[in-house]
Every structure is written in structure tokens, then in C-alpha cells.
Write a protein that holds these residues in place. Structure first.
Motif, mmCIF file in Angstrom:
data_model
loop_
_atom_site.group_PDB
_atom_site.id
_atom_site.type_symbol
_atom_site.label_atom_id
_atom_site.label_comp_id
_atom_site.label_asym_id
_atom_site.label_seq_id
_atom_site.Cartn_x
_atom_site.Cartn_y
_atom_site.Cartn_z
ATOM 1 N N ALA A 1 1.186 -1.331 -0.210
ATOM 2 C CA ALA A 1 -0.118 -0.238 -0.100
ATOM 3 C C ALA A 1 0.878 1.043 0.061
ATOM 4 N N GLN B 1 2.757 1.939 -3.334
ATOM 5 C CA GLN B 1 1.885 2.383 -4.259
ATOM 6 C C GLN B 1 0.860 3.781 -4.374
ATOM 7 N N ARG C 1 2.808 5.373 -10.759
ATOM 8 C CA ARG C 1 3.201 4.319 -11.420
ATOM 9 C C ARG C 1 2.751 3.097 -11.299
ATOM 10 N N VAL C 2 2.811 2.809 -9.761
ATOM 11 C CA VAL C 2 2.840 1.707 -9.534
ATOM 12 C C VAL C 2 1.762 0.862 -8.597
ATOM 13 N N GLU C 3 1.499 -0.677 -8.820
ATOM 14 C CA GLU C 3 0.384 -0.963 -8.351
ATOM 15 C C GLU C 3 0.586 -2.150 -7.221
ATOM 16 N N VAL D 1 -0.777 -5.591 -4.976
ATOM 17 C CA VAL D 1 -2.159 -6.414 -4.519
ATOM 18 C C VAL D 1 -1.931 -6.921 -4.096
ATOM 19 N N ILE E 1 3.185 -6.671 -7.973
ATOM 20 C CA ILE E 1 3.214 -5.599 -7.896
ATOM 21 C C ILE E 1 3.091 -4.955 -9.517
ATOM 22 N N TYR E 2 2.587 -4.611 -9.238
ATOM 23 C CA TYR E 2 2.346 -4.361 -10.966
ATOM 24 C C TYR E 2 3.140 -2.964 -11.845
ATOM 25 N N LYS E 3 3.732 -2.428 -12.635
ATOM 26 C CA LYS E 3 4.184 -0.759 -12.908
ATOM 27 C C LYS E 3 4.072 -1.330 -14.678
ATOM 28 N N GLY F 1 0.713 -1.095 -15.248
ATOM 29 C CA GLY F 1 0.358 -2.439 -16.042
ATOM 30 C C GLY F 1 0.610 -3.507 -16.271
#
Length: 320
Positions: free
Chosen positions: A210, A213, A218-220, A222, A235-237, A239
Motif C-alpha cells: 500500500a 503504491q 505508476r505502481v500498483e 496487490v 507489483i504492477y508497473k 500495468g
């Protein structure tokens, strides 16, 4: 010489033992003498003796944990009297935060706690570093008290040698500082520590994802709790999947293991990149890192140290 009183829950006795060991230099220098309820002799009046020791103490160390807060005697009686003397400037109360707990909402919340920033000892990657920090802060208080006290070391040293053999039972006899005994741990305690470690790692990863992000648009991150013994982190960067892992307790590697796999779809037990196990010496339970793909391996990890070691593996691909 400053008199130091330990107030603690017996469930945290191993931590009191370790803190007392880290105060050995102050004892050897003749700057402190310490007391806790394990010094009571058979047949002693428990309540009155503890009251007397608290009333005589120059420094009162409160070893704070959920166990301490849950103890009526520690919280209501010992802490209550300690704070009375502190506010009357008759003694100094130093909270030593042993384990994470809601201590800030108690009357202790207005005091400067140790270790630094009130970070609980059991959340430090290295226990000895945490206890050393506490000991150094206690030393500053001891030096201040001894410098301003008319009693001082000189007054103690000037007493006739014969007084050491006095029949006055209020005079504490000399004693060894080598009093730490071997501790043993049951299978239940080992299992509980492993479960608590896994749950701590899960909370650590959820919070870290959390925060990662929040700091990087640009980072998500989950986090998914699969079941009581497994969770995944991704970790998505922009998308695209940049790093992922699955962390599980037990499984094919045995009930004592916590495993890390950077290929969650492969299933645990058949493939893993790191394994943590619960170990113990004759004083404490700790986590052992078996493979160490990132960073320097500590021989005895705390729960936070173990979580940091696994987190380094997840975030590593984004930092290279």
C-alpha cells in the motif's frame, strides 16, 4: 549509585533477562544496582517488599507489552505507583517497549519511550541492537541522577566494610550478575511463534504494498490472502507485472517452514526460492533464513527482520 526497579510480566521474563545483561557495564562501573521480583526470598511479604523497592528506586523500568498491559498488578499497582513518583519528580520512569501493543493510549503515552521512537524491541531486525539502544538511553539518565544525587558512589564506598555483614536485612548483599538460566521452549510455543511470524509477514507485505503504491503513481501493489496459511503479493508497473510472490506456512517442506516462491502458479512445496524456519537457543526463539538470495544473512532474525528479508526479494527486481 542509582537504584533500578524492573516492572514486567513474567511472560516477558526472557526480555528482562536480556535487558539486565545489557546493563552489566553500568553495574560493573558501580553506577546502578537493580532489583526485580525474582530477588524475593522465600517467606517474603510479596506486596510490601515490592512496594518498598518501588518507593526506593531512582529509575523504574516498565517493560511494556500486551502481557504487561493485561496484568492488573503490573498496570494498576506497579505502573500506577511508578507514575505517581515520576510526576512528583521522586523517580524517573522509562517505558521499554518490548512488543507491539497499544501503549500510546495509556498514561505512558506522554513519556519518551525506548528504544528510539518507541519501536518495540521484537520488531528490530537485531535484538542486541535494540537492547543496546535502550541501555545507552538508560545510561544517560543514570549519569544525570548520579551527578545530582548527594548519595552518589562516594557515599556508598565510604561505608565500613563490616556493614556488608550487618544483620540489617534491609541492606542488599553483594551478588553476581551472572544469573541467567537456560530457557526451554515447548512445541506449543514454537508453533505459536511461527503462526505469529507468518501473520506479521502478511501484515508487513500488505502495508508495504500500500505504501509503495502511494509513493509511486505508476505502481500498483496487490495483496491477496488465499487462506490462513498462504498469501500472494504482486507489483504492477505501468500495468505490467513486475514482480510477484507467494508466501506459505507449512506444506510439503514441513510444518516448521515458511516458504517464499516467486512463481505462485507453480504451487508451494514443489518450488521455492527461500525458506524460513523457527529455531531457538537457550534464551529465545528466532527465525533462521536458509538461502539468502538478497542482502546479508542475520544468524537470528526477528519477525521484522524476516519480513524485510522476504520483502527485499519481492521488490528487488524493481530496484535493479
Amino acid at each position: 549509585m542509582a537504584k533500578v526497579f524492573f516492572s514486567y510480566s513474567h511472560l516477558d521474563e526472557e526480555h528482562r533477562n536480556q535487558l539486565e545483561a545489557h546493563l552489566a557495564s553500568l553495574r560493573h562501573e558501580g553506577k546502578i544496582e537493580s532489583w526485580h521480583d525474582r530477588r524475593l526470598l522465600a517467606g517474603s511479604d510479596f506486596g510490601s517488599e515490592i512496594d518498598q523497592q518501588i518507593n526506593d528506586a531512582d529509575i523504574i523500568l516498565l517493560l511494556v507489552s500486551a502481557n504487561f498491559l493485561n496484568s492488573r498488578y503490573c498496570y494498576s499497582i506497579e505502573m500506577g505507583r511508578a507514575l505517581e513518583r515520576h510526576h512528583a519528580k521522586e523517580a524517573r520512569v522509562i517505558p521499554v517497549i518490548v512488543k507491539p501493543c497499544d501503549w500510546e493510549s495509556t498514561p505512558l503515552g506522554g513519556l519518551l519511550a525506548t528504544p528510539r521512537d518507541g519501536k518495540a524491541i521484537t520488531t528490530w531486525p537485531n535484538f542486541d541492537e535494540a537492547f543496546t539502544d535502550v541501555a545507552k538511553q538508560i545510561r544517560k539518565v543514570v549519569d544525570e541522577i548520579n551527578a545530582s544525587s548527594p548519595k552518589g558512589i562516594s557515599a556508598t564506598a565510604s561505608k565500613p566494610v563490616a556493614s556488608a555483614f550487618s544483620s540489617d536485612i534491609s541492606v542488599s548483599p553483594p551478588r553476581s550478575s551472572n544469573l541467567r538460566l537456560k530457557q526451554s521452549f515447548t512445541e506449543r510455543e514454537v508453533d505459536q511463534f511461527r503462526h505469529e511470524t507468518f501473520e506479521f509477514i502478511a501484515r508487513f507485505f500488505e502495508g508495504s504494498l500500500a505504501e509503495l503504491q502511494a509513493r509511486n503513481p505508476r505502481v500498483e501493489g496487490v495483496f491477496r490472502q488465499i487462506d490462513a496459511n498462504t498469501f500472494t503479493s504482486t507489483i504492477y508497473k505501468d500495468g505490467k507485472k513486475a514482480s510477484e510472490c507467494s508466501i506459505a506456512m507449512g506444506g510439503m517442506m514441513g510444518t516448521n517452514a515458511i516458504t517464499y516462491s516467486n512463481r505462485p502458479s507453480s504451487g508451494h512445496g514443489s518450488s521455492f526460492n527461500e525458506m524460513l524456519t523457527v529455531e531457538h537457543d537457550n534464551q529465545t526463539l528466532y527465525i533462521k533464513q536458509m538461502m539468502n538470495m538478497y542482502g546479508t544473512r542475520e544468524t537470528k532474525l526477528t519477525q521484522e527482520g524476516a519480513a524485510e528479508a522476504l520483502w527485499a526479494m519481492l521488490i528487488g527486481p524493481l530496484q535493479r
